[in-house]
Design an enzyme around this catalytic site. Structure first.
Site, PDB file in Angstrom:
ATOM      1  N   ARG A   1     -19.208 129.746  59.459  1.00 15.31           N
ATOM      2  CA  ARG A   1     -19.019 129.990  58.020  1.00 15.31           C
ATOM      3  C   ARG A   1     -20.286 130.556  57.371  1.00 15.31           C
ATOM      4  NH1 ARG A   1     -15.045 124.965  56.606  1.00 15.31           N
ATOM      5  NH2 ARG A   1     -13.162 126.158  56.979  1.00 15.31           N
TER       6      ARG A   1
ATOM      7  N   LYS B   1       2.639 120.646  62.908  1.00 18.88           N
ATOM      8  CA  LYS B   1       3.649 120.274  61.914  1.00 18.88           C
ATOM      9  C   LYS B   1       4.379 121.466  61.319  1.00 18.88           C
ATOM     10  CE  LYS B   1       1.802 115.958  60.325  1.00 18.88           C
ATOM     11  NZ  LYS B   1       1.261 115.257  59.172  1.00 18.88           N
TER      12      LYS B   1
ATOM     13  N   GLY C   1      -7.697 127.054  61.122  1.00 13.19           N
ATOM     14  CA  GLY C   1      -8.835 126.499  61.857  1.00 13.19           C
ATOM     15  C   GLY C   1      -8.591 126.308  63.343  1.00 13.19           C
TER      16      GLY C   1
ATOM     17  N   GLY D   1      -6.253 127.035  54.887  1.00 13.39           N
ATOM     18  CA  GLY D   1      -5.341 126.697  53.792  1.00 13.39           C
ATOM     19  C   GLY D   1      -5.141 127.872  52.860  1.00 13.39           C
TER      20      GLY D   1
HETATM   21  P1  AMP Z   1      -1.882 122.572  62.787  1.00 10.94           P
HETATM   22  O1  AMP Z   1      -3.094 122.006  62.119  1.00 10.94           O
HETATM   23  O2  AMP Z   1      -0.589 122.113  62.195  1.00 10.94           O
HETATM   24  O3  AMP Z   1      -1.957 124.092  62.923  1.00 10.94           O
HETATM   25  O4  AMP Z   1      -1.864 121.963  64.257  1.00 10.94           O
HETATM   26  C1  AMP Z   1      -2.796 122.290  65.234  1.00 10.94           C
HETATM   27  C2  AMP Z   1      -2.691 121.307  66.336  1.00 10.94           C
HETATM   28  O5  AMP Z   1      -1.390 121.338  66.860  1.00 10.94           O
HETATM   29  C3  AMP Z   1      -3.610 121.545  67.515  1.00 10.94           C
HETATM   30  O6  AMP Z   1      -4.611 120.585  67.507  1.00 10.94           O
HETATM   31  C4  AMP Z   1      -2.703 121.396  68.733  1.00 10.94           C
HETATM   32  O7  AMP Z   1      -3.224 120.554  69.702  1.00 10.94           O
HETATM   33  C5  AMP Z   1      -1.454 120.762  68.138  1.00 10.94           C
HETATM   34  N1  AMP Z   1      -0.252 121.029  68.938  1.00 10.94           N
HETATM   35  C6  AMP Z   1       0.152 122.191  69.471  1.00 10.94           C
HETATM   36  N2  AMP Z   1       1.258 122.004  70.210  1.00 10.94           N
HETATM   37  C7  AMP Z   1       1.564 120.687  70.150  1.00 10.94           C
HETATM   38  C8  AMP Z   1       2.582 119.886  70.733  1.00 10.94           C
HETATM   39  N3  AMP Z   1       3.520 120.418  71.512  1.00 10.94           N
HETATM   40  N4  AMP Z   1       2.587 118.569  70.470  1.00 10.94           N
HETATM   41  C9  AMP Z   1       1.630 118.034  69.684  1.00 10.94           C
HETATM   42  N5  AMP Z   1       0.638 118.735  69.099  1.00 10.94           N
HETATM   43  C10 AMP Z   1       0.602 120.056  69.328  1.00 10.94           C
END
Ligand code: AMP
Length: 390
Positions: A34, A196, A349, A372
């Protein structure tokens, strides 16, 4: 918007909002991405004889002084990095700060302490903004990562300056992301992953009319599978989002592409027992941690046709090597395509961390620094920090 390059900076105090919300390891800067991202703006201001007054937040001190969230280590790091003293001011609104800015010589740099040490910052308080505004003659905002927050150093303060402009990072981010939603070269394909679905819902809705395809991977895929009545074992799922996901599937017919196979594991560990399963049947006691090889191939075949690609969210748990293959393969695919003139924009991120891990960050067209902020922008929301500069 006014343009930094058109402003006369000589002898002026250029109050510049940056995003120095860097990870600290004790009192050491653990990742300087950053800081590096705003170097072009900082260099431009000092090289054009401006007096650079930097302000930023760090962490979430919730309106109190929290020593571990001080920007002092950043000032020290910056001094070392550029080989020039960066004066640190221990309070962003104080007589000391005002005095120090008045004593600056052209090309000098000051870094003010964490703006979030005052509760007024997050309240977008005008009186607080007025105190900050005393520290500059010109206002520059290069903190794209904070542009989705209406905070005093980002929003209220802009009303107190006639001369205000985005820094180069902010300008770049807005240009790339605007092009993505206003005028992308087609075919335009988005890859969305991450844990999510709830955080990606709006972006899917907003991107659907603009894209040719949305490829869905990551943990969020299992809420789609559950909505389709598939067996998902112990995979991560957001039950309350199933009705909305059903609507999304309806709206996105022909555009949304889901995995056909999954790499499942008996526990959330790198050395877990692994199984490649069909998408519709993950056995009991197994959780999907990556998309399968057939899906990765399908995704890459679609990506191969694309002229514009946006990627937010890893398609698997890339932090665990045994479940990183799809994320790695997609990153490689994008790197190869950007080499042939395709625009690949990475946001968020974790996705940025993934391409960094694979050593492919430099191969992408643009890496958005604001997770975000880029999500909100692409979801069609107006960012207070961007609007305020108009
Ligand atoms: P986000 O902050 O929602 O973009 O989520 C990112 C995170 O999603 C990363 O740390 C990944 O390890 C996790 N992720 C990716 N695929 C999966 C999965 N199949 N099950 C659980 N976590 C996951």
């Amino acid at each position: 918007m006014q343009s930094l390059k058109k402003l006369d900076l000589k002898g002026k105090r250029v109050l510049t909002r940056v995003d120095f919300n860097v990870p600290l390891d004790g009192t050491k800067v653990a990742d300087d991405s950053r800081i590096k991202a705003v170097m072009p703006t900082m260099n431009y201001i000092t090289e054009h004889n401006g007096k650079l007054v930097l302000m930023s937040h760090l962490g979430r001190p919730k309106g109190k002084v929290v020593e571990s969230m001080s920007l002092k280590p950043v000032a020290e790091y910056l001094s070392e990095m550029i080989g020039k003293k960066v004066k640190f001011i221990p309070s962003c609104i104080s007589e000391d700060a005002e005095k120090a800015t008045k004593e600056m010589k052209n090309g000098d740099i000051i870094l003010l302490e964490n703006t979030r040490f005052f509760p007024e910052e997050e309240k977008n308080d005008m009186e607080f903004a007025k105190k900050l505004a005393k520290l500059g003659d010109i206002y520059i905002d290069d903190a794209f990562g904070s542009a989705h927050r209406a905070h005093a150093s980002v929003e209220a303060i802009t009303h107190l300056f006639d001369v205000k402009a985005p820094g180069f990072l902010m300008e770049n981010e807005v240009n790339y992301l605007s092009k993505l939603i206003e005028n992308p070269e087609k075919p335009f394909v988005a890859i969305l992953g991450g844990a999510k679905v709830s955080t990606k819902m709006d972006i899917i809705v907003n991107l659907l009319p603009k894209v040719d395809n949305i490829l869905i991977g990551g943990g969020m895929v299992f809420t789609f599978f559950k909505a389709l009545g598939y067996k998902i074992g112990t995979s991560i799922v957001e039950e309350d989002k199933i009705p909305v996901v059903k609507e999304l599937l309806e709206k996105g017919k022909g555009k949304i592409v889901l995995p056909v196979d999954i790499i499942a594991a008996d526990k959330f560990e790198n050395n877990a027992q692994r199984r490649i399963t069909t998408a519709n049947f993950i056995p009991e006691g197994f959780m999907g941690l990556d998309i399968g090889p057939k899906t990765t191939e399908n995704f890459n075949t679609i990506l191969m046709q694309a002229k514009t690609i946006f990627w937010n969210g890893p398609t698997g748990v890339f932090e665990l090597d045994n479940f990183s293959s799809s994320t790695r393969a997609i990153a490689k695919q994008l790197a190869m395509q950007t080499h042939h003139g395709v625009t690949a924009i990475i946001g968020g991120g974790d996705t940025v961390a993934a391409v960094n891990k694979f050593g492919l960050a430099d191969s992408m067209t643009h890496i958005s620094t604001g997770g975000g902020a880029s999500l909100e922008f692409l979801s069609g929301l107006k960012l207070p920090g961007v609007e305020a500069l108009r």
